[in-house]
Write a protein that holds these residues in place. Structure first.
Motif, PDB file in Angstrom:
ATOM      1  N   GLN A 134       0.825  -1.208   0.000  1.00  0.00           N
ATOM      2  CA  GLN A 134       0.000   0.000   0.000  1.00  0.00           C
ATOM      3  C   GLN A 134       0.862   1.262   0.000  1.00  0.00           C
ATOM      4  O   GLN A 134       0.520   2.263  -0.641  1.00  0.00           O
ATOM      5  N   ASP A 138       0.500   4.248  -2.675  1.00  0.00           N
ATOM      6  CA  ASP A 138       0.277   5.643  -2.264  1.00  0.00           C
ATOM      7  C   ASP A 138       1.345   6.561  -2.845  1.00  0.00           C
ATOM      8  O   ASP A 138       1.042   7.679  -3.301  1.00  0.00           O
ATOM      9  N   ASP A 141       0.567   6.953  -6.573  1.00  0.00           N
ATOM     10  CA  ASP A 141      -0.635   7.763  -6.805  1.00  0.00           C
ATOM     11  C   ASP A 141      -0.426   9.236  -6.459  1.00  0.00           C
ATOM     12  O   ASP A 141      -1.114  10.108  -6.998  1.00  0.00           O
ATOM     13  N   SER A 142       0.509   9.517  -5.571  1.00  0.00           N
ATOM     14  CA  SER A 142       0.719  10.911  -5.166  1.00  0.00           C
ATOM     15  C   SER A 142       1.271  11.770  -6.297  1.00  0.00           C
ATOM     16  O   SER A 142       1.094  12.987  -6.312  1.00  0.00           O
TER      17      SER A 142
END
Length: 493
Positions: A134, A138, A141-142
């Motif tokens: 995860q 993250d 995706d940031s």
């Protein structure tokens, strides 16, 4: 359309990069026929009064006093001669050389079981923790980590590593951390900054083959010090110290060990440090398996036991977090007496600039990986490895002709082959080749680690596969075992 140069005698023509007549950084002026080209402004060629571009074959280049007139080059015959570099010729990986030379095919009636690859992800039974995955999602995706980072890694990421490994006995700050593309690059940078061609380094035998591969490609001599199986692979300290001379650049200490699975005690590490201090030899500590130690043993980071020996400690995400393909490692610089000084630190920075650092996405995820991975994940991984190690050790210890050495950590177990009981095999390479051919079980011969007549077992496979592999190894040994003269008791086992 074009500006005049030196009155109306010449016209200036722009030379575009696509034309490919000359390198872009050279500016050339045509002065007469036969034409001579001289350096001037970027991408400019000056033509004669006729305004015509001359044939390329008529152009003679004069750069720095050297003429390119065909047929007039001095000392060099124009012919193709492209050869590999000395570095490539000197690069040799013993594992690849031995494995690639094994031409045997596995038994088609038995499913192949590979106990040879030090990659915990191969069989899918040891996934990383969901929190780790995860954290990567993250970070991706940031959108913050798509560009270049500093070659030594983001400051925030280095701060996280420093905080994670800091302790009063071995304090760390961000300036003491270099992020690398895996632990292998960390080792490469350490060797490159500490040793010059013609110097030597001290390497364990048996030991990780990459040390020799890297060192010899750089023109660095490798001297092998012995590990003692009868002492759970402790170092032969007297023999180690006898190898040190004025050209010794560093001592490599791999703890826990690949391929042995051994973990040095505190007292033994202190004796190693005493040798290094007495001889003024810095230490490269390969501690990638530092967090992979079974219950009953304890890992002691080498830097926590000394204030006067400078140490470069190498580690990474690969083993503890079970993500070797993510390629994030680090160098921890421990130098409380400032023996390395700025030179070694600056040297590591310069060397890191050759490839501009490790993956930025993984760096972006590092804070969450280090902070959010649950302790249960680490505990479960170690419990599985110890269970498999005990299972494998017990099964192989019961087989006549084999003498396994019980591991205390990492992912490996070393097994001695009592070759006198297997006279049809010349060495460990032939033994393991026939094991593949007859039983479809692949173990690495320890010749790969400069320690003949042993083989290495990887203990990360699922338990059912480990049981099956041990059963096949037993069958193989029973078929080929011969009593040695004068030892009838062996035949009664």
């Amino acid at each position: 359309m074009y500006p005049n140069v030196q009155g109306s005698s010449f016209r200036t023509w722009t030379l575009f990069a696509q034309a490919g007549f000359l390198p872009l950084e050279e500016i050339l002026m045509i002065s007469a026929t036969p034409l001579t080209l001289l350096v001037m402004d970027p991408y400019v060629i000056e033509m004669n009064d006729s305004g015509d571009l001359p044939s390329v074959l008529d152009v003679h280049v004069n750069v720095g006093g050297r003429s390119s007139t065909p047929g007039k080059a001095k000392g060099r015959k124009a012919r193709w001669s492209v050869k590999p570099s000395d570095m490539s010729n000197n690069t040799f990986n013993p594992i690849r050389a031995i494995v690639d030379s094994m031409k045997v095919k596995p038994n088609p009636d038995k499913t192949m079981i590979s106990l040879s690859i030090g990659d915990p992800t191969v069989f899918g039974n040891l996934p990383t923790d969901p929190e780790v995955t995860q954290a990567m999602k993250d970070a991706l995706d940031s959108g913050k980590y798509n560009g270049y980072a500093p070659s030594i890694g983001y400051l925030s990421s280095r701060e996280e590593v420093a905080s994670y490994y800091h302790c009063p006995e071995a304090p760390l700050e961000a300036k003491d951390v270099i992020l690398t593309s895996g632990c292998s690059q960390a080792i490469e940078l350490c060797l490159a900054v500490l040793a010059n061609p013609g110097q030597n380094i001290l390497v364990p035998r048996p030991g990780f083959s990459l040390y020799r591969t890297l060192a010899e490609s750089m023109g660095i001599e490798v001297k092998l010090y012995n590990l003692l199986p009868e002492k759970s692979w402790e170092i032969d300290l007297k023999q180690l110290e006898s190898l040190i001379d004025e050209k010794t650049a560093c001592l490599i200490v791999n703890n826990p060990s690949n391929p042995c699975g051994s973990v040095f005690s505190r007292s033994h590490l202190q004796k190693i440090l005493a040798v290094a201090a007495r001889q003024c030899v810095p230490i490269l500590a390969d501690e990638i398996y530092g967090d992979m130690v079974f219950s009953g043993s304890k890992f002691e980071p080498l830097a926590t036991l000394s204030t006067n020996v400078p140490i470069l400690s190498c580690g990474g995400l690969a083993k503890r977090w079970l993500v070797p393909g993510w390629r994030l490692g680090w160098i921890l610089i421990h130098d409380r007496r400032d023996i390395f000084g700025n030179e070694i630190r600056d040297g590591l920075v310069k060397l890191s600039q050759r490839i501009l650092g490790p993956c930025t996405i993984v760096q972006g995820a590092l804070k969450s990986i280090l902070r959010r991975t649950p302790q249960e994940f680490y505990h479960d991984t170690l419990s599985f490895l110890k269970s498999n190690a005990d299972l494998c050790y017990g099964a192989l210890a019961a087989i006549p002709g084999l003498r396994p050495v019980r591991p205390s950590g990492a992912m490996y177990l070393m097994v001695e082959i009592e070759m006198e009981h297997f006279p049809e095999f010349e060495n460990d390479v032939e033994f393991t080749e026939r094991l593949v051919a007859e039983q479809s079980v692949h173990c690495l011969p320890a010749t790969c680690f400069e320690y003949p007549n042993f083989f290495r077992v990887v203990i990360t496979v699922p338990e059912v596969m480990m049981l099956e592999a041990c059963s096949r190894i037993q069958e193989f040994c029973e078929q080929h075992y011969h009593c040695a003269e004068g030892s009838p008791e062996e035949c009664d086992k």
